[in-house]
Design a protein around this motif. Structure first.
Motif, PDB file in Angstrom:
ATOM      1  N   GLU A   1       0.825  -1.201   0.000  1.00  0.00           N
ATOM      2  CA  GLU A   1       0.000   0.000   0.000  1.00  0.00           C
ATOM      3  C   GLU A   1       0.867   1.262   0.000  1.00  0.00           C
ATOM      4  O   GLU A   1       0.570   2.243  -0.693  1.00  0.00           O
ATOM      5  CB  GLU A   1      -0.924  -0.003   1.227  1.00  0.00           C
ATOM      6  CG  GLU A   1      -1.996  -1.075   1.196  1.00  0.00           C
ATOM      7  CD  GLU A   1      -2.918  -0.910  -0.007  1.00  0.00           C
ATOM      8  OE1 GLU A   1      -3.174   0.255  -0.388  1.00  0.00           O
ATOM      9  OE2 GLU A   1      -3.357  -1.927  -0.560  1.00  0.00           O
ATOM     10  N   GLU A   2       1.941   1.269   0.781  1.00  0.00           N
ATOM     11  CA  GLU A   2       2.815   2.446   0.819  1.00  0.00           C
ATOM     12  C   GLU A   2       3.512   2.652  -0.516  1.00  0.00           C
ATOM     13  O   GLU A   2       3.639   3.778  -1.003  1.00  0.00           O
ATOM     14  CB  GLU A   2       3.840   2.284   1.936  1.00  0.00           C
ATOM     15  CG  GLU A   2       4.741   3.510   2.098  1.00  0.00           C
ATOM     16  CD  GLU A   2       5.682   3.369   3.276  1.00  0.00           C
ATOM     17  OE1 GLU A   2       6.525   4.275   3.455  1.00  0.00           O
ATOM     18  OE2 GLU A   2       5.582   2.364   3.996  1.00  0.00           O
ATOM     19  N   GLN A   3       3.972   1.544  -1.162  1.00  0.00           N
ATOM     20  CA  GLN A   3       4.605   1.669  -2.464  1.00  0.00           C
ATOM     21  C   GLN A   3       3.616   2.163  -3.512  1.00  0.00           C
ATOM     22  O   GLN A   3       3.974   2.937  -4.404  1.00  0.00           O
ATOM     23  CB  GLN A   3       5.202   0.325  -2.869  1.00  0.00           C
ATOM     24  CG  GLN A   3       6.408  -0.081  -2.019  1.00  0.00           C
ATOM     25  CD  GLN A   3       6.902  -1.481  -2.323  1.00  0.00           C
ATOM     26  OE1 GLN A   3       6.145  -2.326  -2.797  1.00  0.00           O
ATOM     27  NE2 GLN A   3       8.168  -1.732  -2.062  1.00  0.00           N
ATOM     28  N   LYS A   4       2.345   1.722  -3.411  1.00  0.00           N
ATOM     29  CA  LYS A   4       1.330   2.231  -4.340  1.00  0.00           C
ATOM     30  C   LYS A   4       1.125   3.724  -4.161  1.00  0.00           C
ATOM     31  O   LYS A   4       1.021   4.466  -5.132  1.00  0.00           O
ATOM     32  CB  LYS A   4       0.008   1.485  -4.117  1.00  0.00           C
ATOM     33  CG  LYS A   4       0.018   0.041  -4.583  1.00  0.00           C
ATOM     34  CD  LYS A   4      -1.317  -0.624  -4.298  1.00  0.00           C
ATOM     35  CE  LYS A   4      -1.314  -2.082  -4.723  1.00  0.00           C
ATOM     36  NZ  LYS A   4      -2.584  -2.759  -4.396  1.00  0.00           N
ATOM     37  N   GLN A   5       1.084   4.200  -2.911  1.00  0.00           N
ATOM     38  CA  GLN A   5       0.901   5.624  -2.664  1.00  0.00           C
ATOM     39  C   GLN A   5       2.074   6.432  -3.209  1.00  0.00           C
ATOM     40  O   GLN A   5       1.889   7.487  -3.825  1.00  0.00           O
ATOM     41  CB  GLN A   5       0.734   5.875  -1.164  1.00  0.00           C
ATOM     42  CG  GLN A   5      -0.538   5.272  -0.578  1.00  0.00           C
ATOM     43  CD  GLN A   5      -0.622   5.473   0.916  1.00  0.00           C
ATOM     44  OE1 GLN A   5       0.213   6.157   1.504  1.00  0.00           O
ATOM     45  NE2 GLN A   5      -1.619   4.879   1.545  1.00  0.00           N
ATOM     46  N   ILE A   6       3.295   5.916  -3.015  1.00  0.00           N
ATOM     47  CA  ILE A   6       4.470   6.609  -3.552  1.00  0.00           C
ATOM     48  C   ILE A   6       4.393   6.688  -5.073  1.00  0.00           C
ATOM     49  O   ILE A   6       4.658   7.727  -5.681  1.00  0.00           O
ATOM     50  CB  ILE A   6       5.760   5.888  -3.108  1.00  0.00           C
ATOM     51  CG1 ILE A   6       5.938   6.008  -1.580  1.00  0.00           C
ATOM     52  CG2 ILE A   6       6.976   6.453  -3.827  1.00  0.00           C
ATOM     53  CD1 ILE A   6       7.090   5.199  -1.043  1.00  0.00           C
ATOM     54  N   LEU A   7       4.010   5.568  -5.715  1.00  0.00           N
ATOM     55  CA  LEU A   7       3.909   5.535  -7.174  1.00  0.00           C
ATOM     56  C   LEU A   7       2.854   6.518  -7.670  1.00  0.00           C
ATOM     57  O   LEU A   7       3.081   7.256  -8.635  1.00  0.00           O
ATOM     58  CB  LEU A   7       3.570   4.113  -7.635  1.00  0.00           C
ATOM     59  CG  LEU A   7       3.359   3.930  -9.143  1.00  0.00           C
ATOM     60  CD1 LEU A   7       4.618   4.307  -9.909  1.00  0.00           C
ATOM     61  CD2 LEU A   7       2.947   2.500  -9.458  1.00  0.00           C
ATOM     62  N   PHE A   8       1.687   6.551  -7.033  1.00  0.00           N
ATOM     63  CA  PHE A   8       0.624   7.452  -7.464  1.00  0.00           C
ATOM     64  C   PHE A   8       1.048   8.914  -7.293  1.00  0.00           C
ATOM     65  O   PHE A   8       0.753   9.764  -8.138  1.00  0.00           O
ATOM     66  CB  PHE A   8      -0.648   7.187  -6.664  1.00  0.00           C
ATOM     67  CG  PHE A   8      -1.265   5.841  -6.949  1.00  0.00           C
ATOM     68  CD1 PHE A   8      -1.006   5.190  -8.154  1.00  0.00           C
ATOM     69  CD2 PHE A   8      -2.078   5.216  -6.018  1.00  0.00           C
ATOM     70  CE1 PHE A   8      -1.563   3.953  -8.420  1.00  0.00           C
ATOM     71  CE2 PHE A   8      -2.636   3.970  -6.283  1.00  0.00           C
ATOM     72  CZ  PHE A   8      -2.362   3.332  -7.490  1.00  0.00           C
ATOM     73  N   VAL A   9       1.764   9.244  -6.202  1.00  0.00           N
ATOM     74  CA  VAL A   9       2.252  10.618  -6.001  1.00  0.00           C
ATOM     75  C   VAL A   9       3.228  11.008  -7.100  1.00  0.00           C
ATOM     76  O   VAL A   9       3.152  12.113  -7.669  1.00  0.00           O
ATOM     77  CB  VAL A   9       2.894  10.745  -4.607  1.00  0.00           C
ATOM     78  CG1 VAL A   9       3.631  12.073  -4.477  1.00  0.00           C
ATOM     79  CG2 VAL A   9       1.835  10.634  -3.523  1.00  0.00           C
TER      80      VAL A   9
END
Length: 455
Positions: A21-29
């Motif tokens: 989930e954290e890696q997804k948030q970083i990617l989306f940002v």
């Protein structure tokens, strides 16, 4: 891999499923920042074209939006609550609560009034019925007495007087009944007013109490969030301090190695000058045997012409055997196969291996969807997966501003004491060993049964 995704502005769904989930948030940002950057470039280019392009007359029927401007030339804006005559939000809520309480009380009073009216009508109907029965009985009695009229003429005057008396009494009763009905209605109205006022006060007090409880709950939640944020910030500062210490140590080791190399070069030059008359210069010593493999693994270049993602499982096996295995990615600090290392297994297979393990158990598996690895971790509520990206400099978690480690073993060792993510507390505590024979990495490493410990 992140640069490839930002360049294409798309990501494969299967690769997205491998991210935490954290890696997804970083990617989306990062993707959003790239979109904004591209939009700003496009807007600047459009403004430049408009500046160099002659103006065109507006088309018929074209509509424009014009904002009312203030004395400063900027669009006029009125923010409710800034003016001295504006009500505050507390006053607005107070007025709305009082009006709502009054409406509720009026509704309840109206219902009570209807019930009282029905009860009054019922009592009036019963009284009228009783009077009608009395009048009927009186008429019957008069008829019976009329039979004896010829016989009892002497009593006629007395009977007439009695009849008139009874009629007057009946009329008096009806008048009393009408007066009592009016008084009853007046009393009912007064009662309804008292009920309405009392109920309005009760509803308003309940609303005030509920609002007070909500404010206390919000204050308590804010205190808990602040405490959690302080704890997380403390952990983040501790991890950042460890990273700075590691970076400082690496810089010092690098400077020391440069000084040693310079000393060796100076010594070699002096040795060459001393032996220039004889012409005998000794060749440099070969590297030690136990460092040959390490140097090759750390300096071996990685090809850049491979596709963004593996086309099939065979390509992953070939990549691992040609590039990763010579670098000793599967070995721990002692030179043996790491107990946490697994082969090309799927997300579901990794979760089956970890489902009956304790919290903090982990394994590292070779990914079939990217040129890299995935750490599968048994957490408090569920099993999490963290994608590890490979690059020319080393190994790091997917995303920007991540610490780079020379080997996969260094990454695992570092996160035995430091959390993987800032928001969580996922530290790699217990390795998940092999559970099958032959081991699941046999297609990558061949026959290595003698080094495997099964659990």
């Amino acid at each position: 891999m992140l640069q490839q995704i930002l360049r294409d502005m798309t990501i494969d769904p299967e690769l997205l499923a491998e991210l935490s989930e954290e890696q997804k948030q970083i990617l989306f940002v990062k993707m959003r920042e790239e979109q904004i950057r591209r939009y700003e470039e496009w807007a600047e280019e459009g403004d430049h074209k408009k500046a160099n392009k002659p103006g065109k007359p507006s088309k018929p029927g074209h509509r424009n939006v014009n904002f009312l401007k203030g004395l400063d030339g900027q669009p006029w804006v009125w923010v409710m609550g800034d003016h001295k005559n504006d009500w505050t939000i507390e006053q607005i809520l107070e007025e709305e609560a009082q009006a709502k309480a009054l409406r509720q009380a009026e509704k309840e009073a109206e219902e009570i009034r209807k019930r009282e009216d029905e009860e009054t009508k019922r009592r009036i109907a019963e009284k009228k019925k009783r009077l009608e029965e009395e009048e009927k009985a009186l008429r019957k009695k008069q008829q019976e007495e009329a039979l004896y009229q010829s016989i009892k003429e002497a009593r006629l005057a007395a009977e007439k007087l009695e009849e008139e008396k009874k009629k007057r009494e009946a009329e008096d009763k009806l008048e009393d009944l009408r007066i009592s009905d009016a008084e009853l209605r007046r009393r009912t109205v007064e009662k309804m007013d008292r009920v309405k006022q009392r109920r309005s006060s009760e509803i308003y007090i309940q609303w005030k109490e509920m609002r007070h409880q909500l404010e206390l709950s919000a204050l308590k939640s804010s205190v808990e969030v602040d405490a959690s944020w302080v704890e997380q910030e403390k952990k983040s500062k501790t991890a950042e301090k460890k990273m700075r210490e590691l970076a400082q140590t690496a810089r010092e080791e690098y400077r020391a190695s440069l000084r040693r190399t310079k000393k060796l070069i100076d010594a070699a030059k002096m040795f060459g000058q001393n032996n220039s008359n004889t012409g005998s210069v000794k060749p440099p010593l070969p590297p030690k045997e136990h460092l040959i493999g390490v140097n090759n693994r750390l300096t071996q270049p990685r090809p850049s012409n491979r596709p963004p993602r593996p086309p099939n499982r065979a390509a992953v096996v070939e990549w691992f055997q040609q590039e990763e295995r010579p670098r000793g990615v599967h070995l721990d600090a002692t030179g043996k196969i790491a107990p946490w290392f697994h082969g090309i297994i799927s997300r579901v297979e990794a979760e089956k291996l970890l489902e009956n393990k304790g919290i903090g158990t982990f394994l590292v598996r070779v990914s079939e969807r990217v040129w890299g690895y995935t750490i599968s971790y048994k957490g408090d509520e569920r099993i999490k997966h963290f994608l590890i990206d490979t690059s020319e400099t080393g190994y790091q978690f997917f995303g920007a501003s991540q610490m780079v480690h020379k080997t996969l073993s260094d990454l695992v060792t570092f996160h035995r004491d430091s959390p993987i993510a800032i928001k969580g507390n996922e530290m790699l505590e217990f390795p998940c060993r092999q559970a099958v024979e032959p081991p699941d990495y046999s297609e990558l490493l061949g026959d290595v049964k003698s080094q495997v410990t099964f659990v």
